[in-house]
Design an enzyme around this catalytic site. Structure first.
Site, short mmCIF file in Angstrom:
data_model
loop_
_atom_site.label_atom_id
_atom_site.label_comp_id
_atom_site.label_asym_id
_atom_site.label_seq_id
_atom_site.Cartn_x
_atom_site.Cartn_y
_atom_site.Cartn_z
CG HIS A 72 22.53 114.07 49.73
ND1 HIS A 72 22.88 114.01 51.06
CD2 HIS A 72 21.79 112.96 49.50
CE1 HIS A 72 22.37 112.91 51.60
NE2 HIS A 72 21.70 112.26 50.67
CG ASP A 80 28.24 114.78 47.00
OD1 ASP A 80 28.59 113.59 46.82
OD2 ASP A 80 27.19 115.09 47.59
CD GLN A 94 23.79 108.91 43.88
OE1 GLN A 94 23.90 107.94 43.13
NE2 GLN A 94 23.18 108.82 45.05
CE LYS A 129 25.10 107.34 48.31
NZ LYS A 129 23.70 107.05 48.62
CB CYS A 177 18.89 113.47 51.71
SG CYS A 177 18.55 112.15 52.83
N1 7TS Z 1 25.76 113.07 48.20
C1 7TS Z 1 24.93 112.57 47.29
C2 7TS Z 1 24.85 113.19 45.93
C3 7TS Z 1 24.16 111.45 47.61
O1 7TS Z 1 23.33 110.94 46.70
C4 7TS Z 1 24.26 110.89 48.91
C5 7TS Z 1 23.40 109.73 49.35
C6 7TS Z 1 25.18 111.44 49.81
C7 7TS Z 1 25.89 112.54 49.42
C8 7TS Z 1 25.38 110.89 51.18
O2 7TS Z 1 25.98 109.65 51.11
P1 7TS Z 1 26.22 108.83 52.47
O3 7TS Z 1 26.84 107.55 52.03
O4 7TS Z 1 27.11 109.66 53.32
O5 7TS Z 1 24.87 108.64 53.09
N2 7TS Z 1 22.20 109.62 48.66
C9 7TS Z 1 21.14 108.85 48.98
C10 7TS Z 1 20.01 108.76 48.20
O6 7TS Z 1 19.87 109.37 47.14
N3 7TS Z 1 19.13 107.93 48.77
O7 7TS Z 1 19.66 107.47 49.91
C11 7TS Z 1 20.92 108.03 50.05
#
Ligand code: 7TS
Length: 416
Positions: free
Chosen positions: A124, A201, A204, A227, A367
């Site tokens: 990501h 990371d 997910q 999430k 992303c």
């Molecule tokens: N890493 C992964 C693997 C992710 O899927 C996401 C967000 C992030 C980092 C960033 O998370 P945040 O809470 O800091 O934004 N992924 C997604 C997605 O797949 N669709 O919208 C956000």
């Protein structure tokens, strides 16, 4: 197989009662953010109605209560991921901020010219861009582990790239596009054998499968509350205690200091050294309710439920003519994220038709633009599942896809 009572779970989520364009909501955009159960919403309201106060500094009852609840959530997070103690848990705003914290507070101090940061092509943007910025600032070099045709990390590439110049391996536990679950324990062993650290990371993975930082032997783990049934605005950075001790602060200000002079200051103990300013108190407290909810369901069961939904989704989607489904096929190598493309139909068009059927999916680059380039696509459609999704909802997904096919693949009218 699913072992928990889906209807009972669904009853806890007020939003699932709403309709979209006159259809029952089918929420398949859980990789972006999940819905919140009544327990989490109530915990947030309860905070503002009963013990709203600033923490760590008040001597009155409300401040003490708010501090206790905030710190109680830190302990719950530590328990949830098997961390040795709450001092290893730093609250941030999200996964992105947690990774930026490591890049700035650890990276700037420990990386220099010629050092290597090992990433992968399935990351990501939030596990790419902070390292690009760090590499520019320090002269460190980025190297990327490639993926194979099934969307797994290419085995040879992993071993070849994690060499003696590697100082940090930063890798996703589960891809938000391919659903691939990466073998992070093996990667930890390879990284440590070269004296490198491993950042996982977990955006997910922590919401979807049992994660134990001591079993994974990772040095850093980043994830987001939103999430995993929790509120937006709360992220977590887990780090080994001695690493946090050795790192400089990322942000300066109130809370993170012990003593402040006009010219210089000394730092608070970890983890507070990394929590400058008033944190997101109410949302952290409500995150505690989300962790309780997931603990009660059991993460093994959550995982089993999603694996089952993903397998059914892939089986049914594969019957649609002209479909390409990305990512691994086998249960153990993937989670509940299914990305796909339909020949001749742009994912945004598909997403719009699905929305008219009440089905929320995501369409776009997720992303992960370098991964899109690697797959040679501009975008994908993505359905992603969570604890409240049920098999019957797949019917609406398939029906919506069929409607899109009828609409966009209709044969051109013939002139008579
Ligand atoms: N890493 C992964 C693997 C992710 O899927 C996401 C967000 C992030 C980092 C960033 O998370 P945040 O809470 O800091 O934004 N992924 C997604 C997605 O797949 N669709 O919208 C956000």
């Amino acid at each position: 197989m699913t072992t928990f009572d889906i209807d009972r779970i669904r009853a806890d989520f007020p939003i699932l009662k709403r309709e979209v364009h006159g259809q029952p909501l089918v929420y398949f955009d859980n990789a972006a953010t999940t819905q919140k159960p009544r327990q989490v919403i109530d915990a947030l309201v309860h905070y503002y109605e009963h013990y709203n106060a600033n923490i760590h500094r008040g001597i009155h009852a409300l401040a003490e209560e708010a501090t206790a609840r905030y710190e109680e959530t830190r302990q719950k997070v530590a328990d949830f991921i098997g961390a040795p103690g709450p001092e290893c848990i730093v609250f941030t705003r999200n996964t992105t901020e947690s990774i930026n914290l490591v890049a700035n507070a650890w990276g700037r101090k420990n990386l220099g010219e010629g050092d290597e940061i090992i990433l992968s092509t399935m990351e990501h943007h939030s596990n790419l861009v902070p390292w690009q910025m760090l590499a520019q600032a320090t002269g460190a070099k980025l190297r990327h582990i490639d993926i194979d045709d099934e969307g797994r990390l290419a085995g040879d590439s992993v071993e070849q790239l994690i060499g003696e110049r590697a100082k940090l391996v930063a890798i996703t536990h589960m891809s938000n596009v391919l659903g691939t679950v990466n073998p992070v324990r093996q990667i930890a062993d390879l990284a440590h054998a070269q004296g490198a650290l491993l950042l996982v990371d977990g955006a997910q993975s922590v919401p979807h499968l049992p994660v134990n930082v001591q079993e994974l032997d990772c040095d850093f783990l980043a994830f987001s509350a939103h999430k995993m049934l929790g509120p937006t605005g709360v992220g977590v950075l887990y780090a080994r205690h001695e690493l946090l001790e050795s790192m400089d602060p990322f942000l300066g200000g109130g809370e993170m200091i012990r003593r402040v002079g006009l010219e210089e200051s000394t730092w608070n103990d970890v983890p507070w050294k990394f929590e400058a300013g008033t944190p997101n108190i109410g949302d952290v407290c409500a995150f505690g309710a989300a962790l309780d909810y997931l603990q009660e369901l059991g993460m093994e069961q959550v995982r089993a439920h999603e694996v089952s939904l993903a397998q059914q989704a892939m089986r049914r989607l594969s019957e649609v003519p002209g479909i390409t489904i990305y990512g691994p096929k086998s249960d153990e190598a993937r989670g509940g994220v299914v990305s796909f493309n339909l020949e001749d139909i742009h994912p945004h068009d598909l997403g719009t038709v699905l929305d008219r059927h009440g089905v929320a999916i995501r369409a776009g680059h997720h992303c992960a633009q370098p991964l899109m380039a690697r797959l040679d696509v501009v975008a994908t459609a993505r359905a992603s599942f969570y604890v409240y999704n049920k098999e019957e909802e797949l019917d609406a997904l398939i029906e919506g896809i069929q409607a899109a096919v009828r609409l966009f693949r209709a044969p051109a009218p013939t002139r008579t």
